[in-house]
Design a protein around this motif. Sequence first.
Motif, short mmCIF file in Angstrom:
data_model
loop_
_atom_site.label_atom_id
_atom_site.label_comp_id
_atom_site.label_asym_id
_atom_site.label_seq_id
_atom_site.Cartn_x
_atom_site.Cartn_y
_atom_site.Cartn_z
N LYS A 1 18.40 123.99 117.96
CA LYS A 1 18.85 123.70 119.14
C LYS A 1 17.85 122.99 120.23
CE LYS A 1 21.60 126.11 122.74
NZ LYS A 1 22.54 125.04 122.95
N ASP A 2 18.35 121.92 120.56
CA ASP A 2 17.57 121.33 121.73
C ASP A 2 16.37 120.50 121.29
OD1 ASP A 2 19.62 121.80 123.64
OD2 ASP A 2 18.71 123.55 124.09
N ARG A 3 15.90 120.70 119.88
CA ARG A 3 14.62 120.03 119.63
C ARG A 3 15.02 118.54 119.33
NH1 ARG A 3 11.43 124.17 117.31
NH2 ARG A 3 12.21 126.17 118.66
N VAL A 4 14.10 117.74 119.47
CA VAL A 4 14.11 116.13 119.23
C VAL A 4 13.46 115.77 118.14
CG1 VAL A 4 13.52 114.03 120.41
CG2 VAL A 4 14.05 115.94 121.86
N ALA A 5 14.39 115.07 117.38
CA ALA A 5 13.89 114.81 116.17
C ALA A 5 14.23 113.06 115.59
CB ALA A 5 14.63 115.48 114.85
N LEU A 6 13.30 112.52 115.11
CA LEU A 6 13.19 111.24 114.73
C LEU A 6 13.18 111.14 113.18
CD1 LEU A 6 13.17 108.07 115.53
CD2 LEU A 6 10.58 108.44 115.58
N VAL A 7 14.18 110.56 112.61
CA VAL A 7 14.15 110.49 111.15
C VAL A 7 14.21 109.02 110.81
CG1 VAL A 7 15.76 110.92 109.16
CG2 VAL A 7 15.74 112.53 110.92
#
Length: 251
Positions: free
Chosen positions: A4-10
């Motif tokens: 929740k509310d974590r920012v992820a780049l894939v």
Amino acid sequence: MRLKDRVALVTGGASGIGRAIAARFVAEGAIVVIADVTTVVREGGQPTHEWLGIEHVQTDVSVEAECEAAVARVVARHGRLDVLVNDAAITLGKPLLDCSREEWDRVLAVNLTGCFLMSRAAVRAMLAQAPRGEVRGRIVNISSQHGMVASPGDIAYGTSKAGVAYLTRQVAVDYAAQGIVCNAVAPGKILTGKTGRAIDPAMIAYSEARTPWPRLGRPEDVAGAALFLASDDAMYVTGENLMVDGGWMAY
């Protein structure tokens, strides 16, 4: 909602394993951005960023400036980067004597140098941000069982994935004290929608013979492992190369 509310780049998020990871992260509450050279879904379907309602950043991970720009864009837009998933990769399917120098260089540039460049940009950003609890940021690399055993007839791919496993350990050790967690997921044979050699009957038969579990892998199998490593459930796990292979390496 473990992210929740974590920012992820894939990276490599347009198709296959990357698409499944992006979808799982969104379902778990993450703000996800995908970085890929294309928006085309290899296995078919609506483009991933449209399907999930997330941002797509055009990125060739073998180009240093594009890696730096992708991370900078995420931080500028969302204020931080909590999770980087290095999934972007290509295969060649040629043994030593058939592999040209140019082909070798291209596979290593995407699969290994791309992982290095994206990780370097991400760690720089993560070290500049406040930690969430004990952790400033997490990296999840997608390696392969073929980084530990031979990849039949595919020397560049196997070598690149062995490098990813090593890079994972090195980053984990070098930056643990600063709150950076770095792990990898090593998939076995995953049916992702690839064509050609990936679904050649002989290659499928080989994979089935090597896999004790009564089916081959699905992208969602890898996504579940990536979620674990990206979440606070993996609080004291770093430098690991987690097998998701249906028992391939245990056989």
